[in-house]
Design a protein around this motif. Structure first.
Motif, PDB file in Angstrom:
ATOM      1  N   ALA A 234       0.832  -1.200   0.000  1.00  0.00           N
ATOM      2  CA  ALA A 234       0.000   0.000   0.000  1.00  0.00           C
ATOM      3  C   ALA A 234       0.869   1.254   0.000  1.00  0.00           C
ATOM      4  N   THR A 235       0.392   2.273  -0.681  1.00  0.00           N
ATOM      5  CA  THR A 235       1.118   3.537  -0.727  1.00  0.00           C
ATOM      6  C   THR A 235       0.172   4.677  -0.355  1.00  0.00           C
ATOM      7  N   THR A 236       0.756   5.779   0.092  1.00  0.00           N
ATOM      8  CA  THR A 236      -0.033   6.979   0.331  1.00  0.00           C
ATOM      9  C   THR A 236       0.655   8.146  -0.349  1.00  0.00           C
TER      10      THR A 236
ATOM     11  N   GLY B 169      -8.192   2.309  -8.127  1.00  0.00           N
ATOM     12  CA  GLY B 169      -7.024   1.972  -7.327  1.00  0.00           C
ATOM     13  C   GLY B 169      -6.993   2.635  -5.965  1.00  0.00           C
ATOM     14  N   VAL B 170      -7.772   3.708  -5.796  1.00  0.00           N
ATOM     15  CA  VAL B 170      -7.773   4.414  -4.512  1.00  0.00           C
ATOM     16  C   VAL B 170      -8.544   3.594  -3.481  1.00  0.00           C
ATOM     17  N   THR B 171      -7.921   3.373  -2.313  1.00  0.00           N
ATOM     18  CA  THR B 171      -8.560   2.571  -1.269  1.00  0.00           C
ATOM     19  C   THR B 171      -8.982   3.406  -0.069  1.00  0.00           C
TER      20      THR B 171
ATOM     21  N   VAL C 104      -4.173  10.345   0.062  1.00  0.00           N
ATOM     22  CA  VAL C 104      -4.778   9.300  -0.762  1.00  0.00           C
ATOM     23  C   VAL C 104      -4.041   7.990  -0.517  1.00  0.00           C
TER      24      VAL C 104
ATOM     25  N   SER D 224      -3.664   3.911  -1.554  1.00  0.00           N
ATOM     26  CA  SER D 224      -3.929   3.030  -2.685  1.00  0.00           C
ATOM     27  C   SER D 224      -3.051   1.792  -2.595  1.00  0.00           C
ATOM     28  N   GLU D 225      -3.484   0.742  -3.284  1.00  0.00           N
ATOM     29  CA  GLU D 225      -2.689  -0.488  -3.316  1.00  0.00           C
ATOM     30  C   GLU D 225      -1.414  -0.285  -4.125  1.00  0.00           C
ATOM     31  N   GLN D 226      -1.536   0.429  -5.233  1.00  0.00           N
ATOM     32  CA  GLN D 226      -0.412   0.749  -6.105  1.00  0.00           C
ATOM     33  C   GLN D 226      -0.386   2.269  -6.259  1.00  0.00           C
TER      34      GLN D 226
ATOM     35  N   VAL E  92      -0.922   5.783  -7.635  1.00  0.00           N
ATOM     36  CA  VAL E  92      -1.913   6.291  -8.578  1.00  0.00           C
ATOM     37  C   VAL E  92      -1.327   7.527  -9.252  1.00  0.00           C
TER      38      VAL E  92
ATOM     39  N   ILE F  50      -5.522  12.089  -9.751  1.00  0.00           N
ATOM     40  CA  ILE F  50      -5.966  12.714  -8.501  1.00  0.00           C
ATOM     41  C   ILE F  50      -6.300  14.180  -8.752  1.00  0.00           C
TER      42      ILE F  50
END
Length: 71
Positions: free
Chosen positions: A2-4, A30-32, A45, A47-49, A51, A56
């Protein structure tokens, strides 16, 4: 993994503004997760990968606001 990513949104003045930004950004593929702080304008934001920033920025603009420093 996960990334932010964080962005600064300009033009938000109330809770409705925050809701609009959360809704639009939350629809980006892709946004979680989306967190918005009205006082600072900070948009976080999750996301798993990673974005694309352009996706955005487009979502924020769709909500009627702009991202500081975005071209």
């Amino acid at each position: 993994m996960a990334t932010t990513a964080t962005y600064t949104v300009k033009g938000m003045t109330c809770g409705h503004c925050v809701s609009s930004v959360k809704e639009e950004v939350g629809e980006v593929p892709g946004v979680t997760g989306v967190e918005v702080d009205l006082q600072s304008g900070l948009l976080t934001v999750a996301s798993e990968q990673p974005v694309e920033q352009s996706a955005i920025v487009a979502a924020v603009e769709e909500a009627g606001y702009s991202v500081a420093g975005a071209s």
